[in-house]
Design a protein around this motif. Structure first.
Motif, short mmCIF file in Angstrom:
data_model
loop_
_atom_site.label_atom_id
_atom_site.label_comp_id
_atom_site.label_asym_id
_atom_site.label_seq_id
_atom_site.Cartn_x
_atom_site.Cartn_y
_atom_site.Cartn_z
N UNK A 55 5.33 24.85 -9.19
CA UNK A 55 4.32 25.02 -8.15
C UNK A 55 4.70 26.19 -7.26
N UNK A 56 3.70 26.97 -6.83
CA UNK A 56 3.98 28.13 -5.97
C UNK A 56 4.75 27.78 -4.71
N UNK A 57 4.44 26.63 -4.11
CA UNK A 57 5.10 26.25 -2.87
C UNK A 57 6.61 26.09 -3.06
N UNK A 58 6.99 25.56 -4.22
CA UNK A 58 8.42 25.39 -4.49
C UNK A 58 9.10 26.74 -4.64
N UNK A 59 8.39 27.67 -5.26
CA UNK A 59 8.94 29.02 -5.40
C UNK A 59 9.10 29.69 -4.05
N UNK A 60 8.11 29.54 -3.18
CA UNK A 60 8.20 30.14 -1.85
C UNK A 60 9.37 29.57 -1.07
N UNK A 61 9.62 28.27 -1.22
CA UNK A 61 10.74 27.63 -0.53
C UNK A 61 12.07 28.23 -0.99
N UNK A 62 12.19 28.44 -2.30
CA UNK A 62 13.44 29.00 -2.83
C UNK A 62 13.63 30.45 -2.38
N UNK A 63 12.55 31.21 -2.35
CA UNK A 63 12.65 32.59 -1.87
C UNK A 63 13.09 32.63 -0.41
N UNK A 64 12.54 31.72 0.39
CA UNK A 64 12.94 31.67 1.80
C UNK A 64 14.40 31.25 1.92
N UNK A 65 14.85 30.36 1.05
CA UNK A 65 16.27 29.97 1.08
C UNK A 65 17.15 31.19 0.87
N UNK A 66 16.77 32.06 -0.07
CA UNK A 66 17.57 33.25 -0.33
C UNK A 66 17.51 34.22 0.85
#
Length: 285
Positions: A55-66
């Motif tokens: 899901x896009x939201x999960x990807x956005x969360x991981x990018x923000x983590x980085x």
């Protein structure tokens, strides 16, 4: 995690996830080599996000983590994530461009949220912020503490190298990405040639895809020629960052021999090392 364990983990991620850039870094000096491994491992971690999330939201969360982890690591804090910590150290030691690092993260929003490249302008922007940014950061690592490059020559070399190497990589990965519902070939170009992203995902490229890929290979070859010309204007420490360009020409040749929707164009590992070991800066052959 001790420094030796961290460095070994970073090297493994870079080697397994990006063997071409990893192999090119082996030709760098010791300290520079480890910093390049950290940079390339960081790119591997970002590229994996689009492959791992549903899901896009999960990807956005991981990018923000980085983003957050890199901010902490650049400030000297230990995050416990080996790639973030190694790259944070490289940023502090080489004064790497934080804008280019942010671009690397931001560009991966396409991988997790957009997934269909709309047009050539969007593709050029993506290549500049991924492959182009990596060349720029690798240059900064190589030139740290040494003679600076002429800004315009460096800018042109980075831009054209990003197109040559990045576009070749996207064409090689087409079959893998299409199976995951992602199309990196510009939609407007596909439509002009009588096909579409939907047809590609159905496994039906046809003559339209063949014609467009031929055009894109010529674009990559033209960018490679331009990049190698600009490299002659750069100091040797900056030139070494562009060693991955040695593999563009053999990959473009391999791309002409495969079914782009079912096969990944590859070259013999021995050919890879031979090209990297013998490539002369200023020559696209």
């Amino acid at each position: 995690m001790q420094a030796g364990e961290r460095d070994a983990a970073v090297r493994t991620i870079a080697r397994d996830g990006d063997p071409d850039r990893y192999a090119s870094a082996l030709f760098a000096s010791g300290a520079c080599r480890e910093r390049l491994f950290a940079l390339y491992a960081f790119n591997v971690e970002l590229a994996r996000i689009g492959e791992q999330v549903s899901k896009p939201q999960l990807g956005e969360i991981r990018l923000q983590w980085w983003r957050d982890a890199l901010d902490r690591a650049c400030a000297g804090e230990t995050t416990g994530q080996p790639v973030a910590d190694a790259l944070g150290r490289a940023v502090r030691e080489c004064d790497l461009s934080r804008r280019s690092l942010a671009d690397l993260i931001d560009a991966r929003r396409f991988d997790v949220s957009v997934r269909i490249m709309p047009d050539t302008a969007a593709l050029d922007d993506y290549l500049a912020k991924t492959a182009g940014a990596l060349f720029k950061l690798a240059c900064e690592i190589g030139m740290a503490g040494g003679r600076a490059a002429e800004p315009r020559a460096l800018e042109q070399a980075v831009r054209t190298a990003g197109i040559a190497y990045g576009l070749t990589g996207l064409m090689r990965a087409l079959s893998v990405h299409v199976r995951r519902g992602r199309v990196d070939i510009p939609e407007d170009g596909l439509l002009r040639h009588g096909t579409s992203p939907a047809q590609l995902m159905a496994g039906e490229g046809g003559d339209g895809l063949t014609e467009l890929l031929a055009d894109l290979r010529e674009t990559a070859r033209g960018a490679l020629k331009s990049a190698t010309q600009h490299l002659a204007e750069l100091p040797p420490a900056a030139q070494t960052a562009f060693l991955p360009l040695a593999l563009v020409d053999p990959y473009l040749s391999a791309l002409q021999k495969v079914d782009p929707l079912r096969q990944v164009a590859d070259i013999n590992p021995l050919t890879r090392f031979w090209r990297l070991a013998t490539w002369r800066f200023g020559s696209s052959a």
